[in-house]
Design a protein around this motif. Structure first.
Motif, PDB file in Angstrom:
ATOM      1  N   PRO A 113       0.836  -1.207   0.000  1.00 13.33           N
ATOM      2  CA  PRO A 113       0.000   0.000   0.000  1.00 13.33           C
ATOM      3  C   PRO A 113       0.874   1.262   0.000  1.00 13.33           C
ATOM      4  O   PRO A 113       1.811   1.360   0.789  1.00 13.33           O
ATOM      5  CB  PRO A 113      -0.780  -0.100   1.316  1.00 13.33           C
ATOM      6  CG  PRO A 113      -0.781  -1.553   1.642  1.00 13.33           C
ATOM      7  CD  PRO A 113       0.501  -2.112   1.115  1.00 13.33           C
ATOM      8  N   GLY A 114       0.584   2.186  -0.910  1.00 13.77           N
ATOM      9  CA  GLY A 114       1.376   3.410  -1.010  1.00 13.77           C
ATOM     10  C   GLY A 114       2.423   3.349  -2.096  1.00 13.77           C
ATOM     11  O   GLY A 114       3.049   4.357  -2.421  1.00 13.77           O
ATOM     12  N   ILE A 152      12.556   5.742  -1.137  1.00 13.87           N
ATOM     13  CA  ILE A 152      12.245   5.020   0.110  1.00 13.87           C
ATOM     14  C   ILE A 152      12.672   3.555  -0.014  1.00 13.87           C
ATOM     15  O   ILE A 152      13.352   3.014   0.868  1.00 13.87           O
ATOM     16  CB  ILE A 152      10.727   5.114   0.416  1.00 13.87           C
ATOM     17  CG1 ILE A 152      10.337   6.567   0.713  1.00 13.87           C
ATOM     18  CG2 ILE A 152      10.351   4.185   1.570  1.00 13.87           C
ATOM     19  CD1 ILE A 152       8.834   6.803   0.812  1.00 13.87           C
ATOM     20  N   MET A 153      12.304   2.926  -1.112  1.00 14.74           N
ATOM     21  CA  MET A 153      12.592   1.499  -1.285  1.00 14.74           C
ATOM     22  C   MET A 153      14.096   1.249  -1.384  1.00 14.74           C
ATOM     23  O   MET A 153      14.621   0.304  -0.778  1.00 14.74           O
ATOM     24  CB  MET A 153      11.888   0.973  -2.539  1.00 14.74           C
ATOM     25  CG  MET A 153      10.358   1.157  -2.477  1.00 14.74           C
ATOM     26  SD  MET A 153       9.435   0.199  -3.709  1.00 14.74           S
ATOM     27  CE  MET A 153       9.964   0.921  -5.238  1.00 14.74           C
ATOM     28  N   GLY A 196      11.945  13.459   4.542  1.00 14.13           N
ATOM     29  CA  GLY A 196      12.572  12.883   5.726  1.00 14.13           C
ATOM     30  C   GLY A 196      13.657  11.879   5.378  1.00 14.13           C
ATOM     31  O   GLY A 196      14.390  11.414   6.259  1.00 14.13           O
ATOM     32  N   LEU A 197      13.782  11.543   4.084  1.00 10.47           N
ATOM     33  CA  LEU A 197      14.919  10.721   3.660  1.00 10.47           C
ATOM     34  C   LEU A 197      16.185  11.575   3.724  1.00 10.47           C
ATOM     35  O   LEU A 197      16.118  12.802   3.731  1.00 10.47           O
ATOM     36  CB  LEU A 197      14.722  10.236   2.209  1.00 10.47           C
ATOM     37  CG  LEU A 197      13.653   9.186   1.961  1.00 10.47           C
ATOM     38  CD1 LEU A 197      13.441   9.000   0.462  1.00 10.47           C
ATOM     39  CD2 LEU A 197      14.057   7.847   2.582  1.00 10.47           C
ATOM     40  N   ASN A 198      17.337  10.915   3.715  1.00  7.84           N
ATOM     41  CA  ASN A 198      18.618  11.623   3.715  1.00  7.84           C
ATOM     42  C   ASN A 198      18.942  12.029   2.271  1.00  7.84           C
ATOM     43  O   ASN A 198      19.768  11.424   1.609  1.00  7.84           O
ATOM     44  CB  ASN A 198      19.671  10.683   4.313  1.00  7.84           C
ATOM     45  CG  ASN A 198      21.057  11.297   4.366  1.00  7.84           C
ATOM     46  OD1 ASN A 198      21.235  12.475   4.086  1.00  7.84           O
ATOM     47  ND2 ASN A 198      22.028  10.483   4.726  1.00  7.84           N
ATOM     48  N   PHE A 199      18.229  13.080   1.795  1.00  7.45           N
ATOM     49  CA  PHE A 199      18.320  13.457   0.373  1.00  7.45           C
ATOM     50  C   PHE A 199      19.549  14.320   0.111  1.00  7.45           C
ATOM     51  O   PHE A 199      19.713  15.375   0.709  1.00  7.45           O
ATOM     52  CB  PHE A 199      17.045  14.179  -0.063  1.00  7.45           C
ATOM     53  CG  PHE A 199      17.037  14.553  -1.530  1.00  7.45           C
ATOM     54  CD1 PHE A 199      17.292  13.599  -2.504  1.00  7.45           C
ATOM     55  CD2 PHE A 199      16.763  15.851  -1.932  1.00  7.45           C
ATOM     56  CE1 PHE A 199      17.285  13.934  -3.855  1.00  7.45           C
ATOM     57  CE2 PHE A 199      16.755  16.202  -3.282  1.00  7.45           C
ATOM     58  CZ  PHE A 199      17.012  15.241  -4.241  1.00  7.45           C
ATOM     59  N   TYR A 200      20.367  13.876  -0.817  1.00 11.10           N
ATOM     60  CA  TYR A 200      21.626  14.557  -1.129  1.00 11.10           C
ATOM     61  C   TYR A 200      21.434  15.670  -2.157  1.00 11.10           C
ATOM     62  O   TYR A 200      22.134  16.664  -2.151  1.00 11.10           O
ATOM     63  CB  TYR A 200      22.602  13.512  -1.679  1.00 11.10           C
ATOM     64  CG  TYR A 200      23.902  14.032  -2.217  1.00 11.10           C
ATOM     65  CD1 TYR A 200      25.017  14.168  -1.384  1.00 11.10           C
ATOM     66  CD2 TYR A 200      24.045  14.363  -3.566  1.00 11.10           C
ATOM     67  CE1 TYR A 200      26.222  14.628  -1.890  1.00 11.10           C
ATOM     68  CE2 TYR A 200      25.254  14.830  -4.073  1.00 11.10           C
ATOM     69  CZ  TYR A 200      26.333  14.959  -3.231  1.00 11.10           C
ATOM     70  OH  TYR A 200      27.533  15.416  -3.724  1.00 11.10           O
ATOM     71  N   GLY A 201      20.480  15.460  -3.060  1.00 15.52           N
ATOM     72  CA  GLY A 201      20.273  16.395  -4.168  1.00 15.52           C
ATOM     73  C   GLY A 201      20.498  15.690  -5.488  1.00 15.52           C
ATOM     74  O   GLY A 201      20.494  14.453  -5.546  1.00 15.52           O
ATOM     75  N   ASN A 202      20.696  16.462  -6.539  1.00 14.65           N
ATOM     76  CA  ASN A 202      20.938  15.877  -7.852  1.00 14.65           C
ATOM     77  C   ASN A 202      22.313  15.213  -7.921  1.00 14.65           C
ATOM     78  O   ASN A 202      23.275  15.716  -7.343  1.00 14.65           O
ATOM     79  CB  ASN A 202      20.895  16.965  -8.932  1.00 14.65           C
ATOM     80  CG  ASN A 202      19.484  17.478  -9.171  1.00 14.65           C
ATOM     81  OD1 ASN A 202      18.514  16.766  -8.958  1.00 14.65           O
ATOM     82  ND2 ASN A 202      19.383  18.714  -9.628  1.00 14.65           N
ATOM     83  N   VAL A 323       4.139   5.884   6.856  1.00 13.24           N
ATOM     84  CA  VAL A 323       4.439   7.181   7.480  1.00 13.24           C
ATOM     85  C   VAL A 323       4.343   8.289   6.429  1.00 13.24           C
ATOM     86  O   VAL A 323       3.744   9.350   6.650  1.00 13.24           O
ATOM     87  CB  VAL A 323       5.863   7.161   8.110  1.00 13.24           C
ATOM     88  CG1 VAL A 323       6.275   8.566   8.545  1.00 13.24           C
ATOM     89  CG2 VAL A 323       5.909   6.183   9.272  1.00 13.24           C
ATOM     90  N   GLN A 324       4.908   8.015   5.262  1.00 12.62           N
ATOM     91  CA  GLN A 324       4.898   8.983   4.165  1.00 12.62           C
ATOM     92  C   GLN A 324       3.466   9.340   3.772  1.00 12.62           C
ATOM     93  O   GLN A 324       3.130  10.503   3.583  1.00 12.62           O
ATOM     94  CB  GLN A 324       5.625   8.351   2.973  1.00 12.62           C
ATOM     95  CG  GLN A 324       6.162   9.345   1.981  1.00 12.62           C
ATOM     96  CD  GLN A 324       7.246  10.201   2.596  1.00 12.62           C
ATOM     97  OE1 GLN A 324       8.098   9.706   3.318  1.00 12.62           O
ATOM     98  NE2 GLN A 324       7.194  11.494   2.346  1.00 12.62           N
ATOM     99  N   LEU A 325       2.627   8.314   3.660  1.00 14.25           N
ATOM    100  CA  LEU A 325       1.230   8.533   3.276  1.00 14.25           C
ATOM    101  C   LEU A 325       0.521   9.405   4.308  1.00 14.25           C
ATOM    102  O   LEU A 325      -0.258  10.284   3.965  1.00 14.25           O
ATOM    103  CB  LEU A 325       0.510   7.193   3.140  1.00 14.25           C
ATOM    104  CG  LEU A 325       0.778   6.409   1.860  1.00 14.25           C
ATOM    105  CD1 LEU A 325       0.044   5.087   1.898  1.00 14.25           C
ATOM    106  CD2 LEU A 325       0.359   7.224   0.637  1.00 14.25           C
TER     107      LEU A 325
END
Lengths: 339, 339
Positions: A113-114, A152-153, A196-202, A323-325
């Motif tokens: 789901p999601g 996320i995955m 909320g992920l550890n997003f670095y950018g492009n 959580v994201q949903l």
């Protein structure tokens, strides 16, 4: 039954895997007589941990996924995935037709789901460590929301397989600046930044092999081209290296002297060590082995599936997506539930 | 002035190029005093073939293309391209900011009638010979008509640089079957099939390095990612190879013994030998050198520009596109002139 070679690869790999992994049993699915014939010489201790489950059909490597799904209800891949669905197996591993495996897995197992659609993820080697890249071909066009789901995955897969907490996520683009790329990618960057992920950018194509981030997110078209271009280049380079060392008796002598070094080098870039693509986003674990790999490669794919089971990667993806949903629901009336 | 190093690379490359190419003169554009200082020690015979054209500004490597275009009307790249526009030079070569060079070239030179937007093309090494890949980043989204135009431009570049008649053209996709890819790509395949080009069909990422076709056509996003992923992988492989040979005194001895072989190998995959990306579709020849290359690499880019002039690649593209436009006009009322 799958792959270019079939049982002569999958059975030895299974036996080796069982010897190395004492607390796991295997169900081998396919032509019972043919499988039993391969198992004849096994010691009882190993044979006792193998169940053979007959399947009367095999999906061909070039068969249409849709036709295979419709007409081959007793194919080895369908029966394997049914076992996962029924809880009789914790994961399915196949070296067969990728498209048919994905179509069957999606149809039988359904998505978490999601998660809109499953993705194909793979660990790729890098200068300072492995990077998870997804999607590698399951989804040609991807919405910004799907790219977020891939983030996320991929993060959860890195936690499970590499045991790295809070993996960094990069969005594959053609420049590091925010103004680069398609509208869809710019929107995906916003979603990833808020997630909320550890997003670095492009990140750019070369970052895959520079170990810049733990996870590289991209649509399946771009990912597939990048993966195959890399395979093509690696093959070209190894061909050139072999040709140069085979040129004269003197260069052959050099090759002999350098053999231990060249062997160590080859081991570091050995594609068999990176075999095993995970189908993520499904309510069951499915790992696709390269069709052309050998017993070592197939064993690596079995180990990967086993790691995913032990780490409960599906449970973690489901929790994180839930959580994201919830965040999206709380963030305003325009938010929609993509499940 | 451009590139990571500037005059210390571009001037020696120019001098070497002039020595090798007796019937060509060069205009060096940039800070006159700085250039003249580099030319001091030259013999008169070479110095006589160099004209220095002063330009008071330089576009920074990270400057915004739009701002550079608007505010730096006396930059070295702008003045160089003006010389091409005015017929005072037959080609411009720059190691500067790619985006600014493309924006300036597009603005000053304009596109050939029938070409929607210019593309960046590059020869890539392959097992059996070079392959021209385009677009490598000028166009993020591409219409089917643009992909057809890339096919035409890439074909003419291969004829000019590689002297291969009737080059084969492949469409980059994620499978060889016609049903693969986006709607835009499927339509592009139809256009290419009807175009009179030597259309091979779909190719995959690995085909770039397998020399499957002479020209690989793709949108600029995919092409850029494939190019940079390849650069990243090549760098990783050479790092691993170097590390393995540097591990102990024994492996260093092996490296010494194998040095001639390793040198020949390195020469075959030397990125300097593949330096020079052509901006195609403009009414003038512009070649972009990698910013980080050395004098050998920059010389190769100069040679490439020279070859394009000699082969009249722009005239050939214009002729071929004109024929294409006529075919489209004749083929029905829904056809439109994309010029």
């Amino acid at each position: 039954m799958g792959g270019d070679v079939g049982l002569k690869v999958t059975v030895p790999a299974s036996v080796q895997f069982l010897s190395d992994t004492p607390d796991v049993n295997l169900v081998l699915v396919g032509d019972q007589a043919a499988i039993e014939a391969e198992l004849m010489a096994l010691p009882d201790s190993v044979r006792a941990r193998i169940t053979v489950r007959h399947a009367s059909e095999v999906v061909g490597m070039d068969e249409s996924p849709q036709l295979a799904l419709k007409n081959k209800k007793d194919s080895s891949m369908r029966v394997s995935i049914n076992l996962v669905k029924e809880g009789l197996a914790q994961a399915a591993v196949s070296a067969g037709n990728t498209g048919a495996l994905m179509a069957t897995a999606k149809f039988v197992l359904k998505t978490i789901p999601g998660i809109d659609r499953p993705a194909i993820a793979k660990m790729m080697p890098g200068i300072k460590g492995n990077t998870c890249v997804l999607d590698l071909g399951a989804n040609v066009d991807c919405s910004p929301e799907q790219l977020l789901q891939f983030g996320i995955m991929g993060s959860e897969l890195v936690v499970s397989l590499e045991h790295r907490p809070n993996p960094s996520v990069g969005l594959l683009n053609i420049g590091s600046e925010d103004i680069k790329g398609t509208e869809s990618i710019k929107r995906a960057a916003e979603l990833l930044r808020e997630s909320g992920l550890n997003f670095y950018g492009n990140v750019e194509g070369n970052d895959i092999f520079k170990s810049t981030v733990d996870v590289v997110v991209c649509d399946g078209f771009t990912g597939n081209v990048a993966l195959k271009a890399s395979e093509g280049l690696a093959h070209m380079i190894s061909t050139f290296l072999r040709e140069e060392f085979a040129r004269t008796w003197w260069t052959k002598l050099c090759a002999l002297a350098a053999m231990p070094v060249l062997k160590r080098f080859k081991a570091r870039v050995d594609p068999r060590r990176y075999n095993g693509a995970s189908f993520l986003g499904l309510r069951g674990i499915v790992v696709k082995s390269h069709g052309g790999t050998d017993a070592l490669g197939f064993r690596i794919a079995l180990e990967q599936a086993c790691e995913e089971v032990r780490a409960n990667v599906i449970g973690h993806i489901a929790d994180r997506v839930a959580v994201q949903l919830q965040n999206i629901r709380q963030s305003g009336p325009e938010a929609k539930d993509s499940a």
